[in-house]
Design an enzyme around this catalytic site. Structure first.
Site, PDB file in Angstrom:
ATOM      1  N   ASP A 240       1.159  -0.141  12.130  1.00  0.00           N
ATOM      2  CA  ASP A 240       0.146   0.898  11.954  1.00  0.00           C
ATOM      3  C   ASP A 240      -0.921   0.502  10.937  1.00  0.00           C
ATOM      4  OD1 ASP A 240       1.824   2.332  13.592  1.00  0.00           O
ATOM      5  OD2 ASP A 240       2.061   4.027  12.234  1.00  0.00           O
ATOM      6  N   ASP A 241      -2.086   1.113  11.090  1.00  0.00           N
ATOM      7  CA  ASP A 241      -3.137   1.233  10.070  1.00  0.00           C
ATOM      8  C   ASP A 241      -4.175   0.120  10.061  1.00  0.00           C
ATOM      9  OD1 ASP A 241      -1.693   3.448   9.365  1.00  0.00           O
ATOM     10  OD2 ASP A 241      -1.145   2.761   7.367  1.00  0.00           O
TER      11      ASP A 241
ATOM     12  N   HIS B 105      -4.632   5.332  16.556  1.00  0.00           N
ATOM     13  CA  HIS B 105      -4.113   5.864  15.292  1.00  0.00           C
ATOM     14  C   HIS B 105      -5.200   6.643  14.550  1.00  0.00           C
ATOM     15  CE1 HIS B 105      -0.826   6.156  12.526  1.00  0.00           C
ATOM     16  NE2 HIS B 105      -1.354   5.420  11.570  1.00  0.00           N
TER      17      HIS B 105
ATOM     18  N   HIS C 140      -7.538   7.535   9.902  1.00  0.00           N
ATOM     19  CA  HIS C 140      -6.189   7.929   9.495  1.00  0.00           C
ATOM     20  C   HIS C 140      -6.146   9.427   9.208  1.00  0.00           C
ATOM     21  CE1 HIS C 140      -2.170   7.406   7.580  1.00  0.00           C
ATOM     22  NE2 HIS C 140      -2.113   6.390   8.434  1.00  0.00           N
TER      23      HIS C 140
ATOM     24  N   HIS D 285       3.805  -1.708   9.080  1.00  0.00           N
ATOM     25  CA  HIS D 285       2.368  -1.577   8.809  1.00  0.00           C
ATOM     26  C   HIS D 285       1.752  -2.957   8.618  1.00  0.00           C
ATOM     27  CE1 HIS D 285       3.990   2.378   7.698  1.00  0.00           C
ATOM     28  NE2 HIS D 285       2.783   2.863   7.966  1.00  0.00           N
TER      29      HIS D 285
END
Length: 265
Positions: A76-77, A126, A130, A221
């Site tokens: 993620d991210d 995503h 965020h 991540h």
């Protein structure tokens, strides 16, 4: 425009002395309407917005039900210059596919980091920045998801079918937006525990290898601070350990397809 959470913080800061003295903290949510979820159009929206509904339900997956020894790594991210290249290098070295849930503004800034390196990997949504989708109404959720989807399509020319809400937070508006955009919502069954295994990549790797079951979805991540390194340094050991246990690493969509095949046999 303030959302409800921001408004609550502002109201509490400005009226705390008077409100608490007069009626106590328990009355403040009632005064502000926070005990009346906005089922018609806010973050808890129901499906009375019928023109936004395409299907009777949206899949929310913590794992995939299957007896096949498959596991999906998700990151993620990113993309970000800190850790994304290191993650991709580890995946390339072990010939492992993964699913990357990208933040739209990070992709817009750092597309060169991943261009030409995503062929075996899957890309999911995503949000743009965020965003905590559980605090947004349907229009807000749809806007951030569509902007991110457009960026992914511009950079990679591929469709997007998976959504991971930041923090795992989901409201009714999230589900309606996911339905309208044709997404499955993907959460996770096991997360990296970087604080617990700080400075101990082998320990982090063993924790993952021992915990994985058929259909596990793993949360990691490729953006953040230095604690992410304990995961990244342990990836090669995770891959080797899982293969020793007979597992195959696949993308989330490939694992979903495996689960559907299993359910029909």
């Amino acid at each position: 425009m303030l959302n409800r959470r921001a408004f609550l913080r502002t109201a509490l800061a400005g009226t705390a002395g008077v409100a608490v003295g007069a009626a106590g903290m328990k009355e403040i949510p009632h005064w502000l309407g926070l005990d009346r979820p906005p089922v018609a159009g806010g973050y808890a929206a129901g499906a009375d917005v019928l023109d936004a509904v395409r299907h009777p339900g949206v899949a929310v997956r913590y794992y995939v039900e299957t007896t096949e020894p498959v596991v999906a790594f998700t990151f993620d991210d990113g993309p970000a210059p800190h850790w994304t290249p290191m993650v991709l290098d580890a995946l390339d070295a072990a010939n492992v596919p993964a699913t990357f849930f990208m933040v739209g503004q990070n992709l817009a800034k750092n597309a060169d980091l991943v261009r030409g390196r995503m062929d075996r990997h899957e890309i999911g949504n995503h949000t743009w920045a965020h965003d905590d989708l559980a605090t947004l109404d349907l229009n807000g959720v749809t806007k951030t998801l569509k902007r991110t989807e457009d960026e992914i399509h511009q950079q990679f020319g591929r469709p997007v079918t998976l959504l991971r809400p930041p923090f795992g937070h989901i409201g009714g508006s999230t589900m309606l937006a996911a339905d309208s955009l044709g997404y499955d919502v993907v959460l996770w069954s096991k997360a990296m525990r970087e604080k617990m295994f700080a400075g101990n990549p082998e320990g982090q790797a063993k924790d993952i290898v021992d915990a994985v079951r058929p259909g596990s979805i793993l949360l990691a991540h490729d953006e953040g601070d230095d604690r992410r390194l304990v995961t990244i340094k342990g990836l090669a050991t995770m891959f080797a350990g899982l293969r020793d246990r007979g597992f195959r690493m696949v993308t989330v969509s490939d694992m979903i397809a495996t689960g559907k095949k299993h359910s029909t046999t």
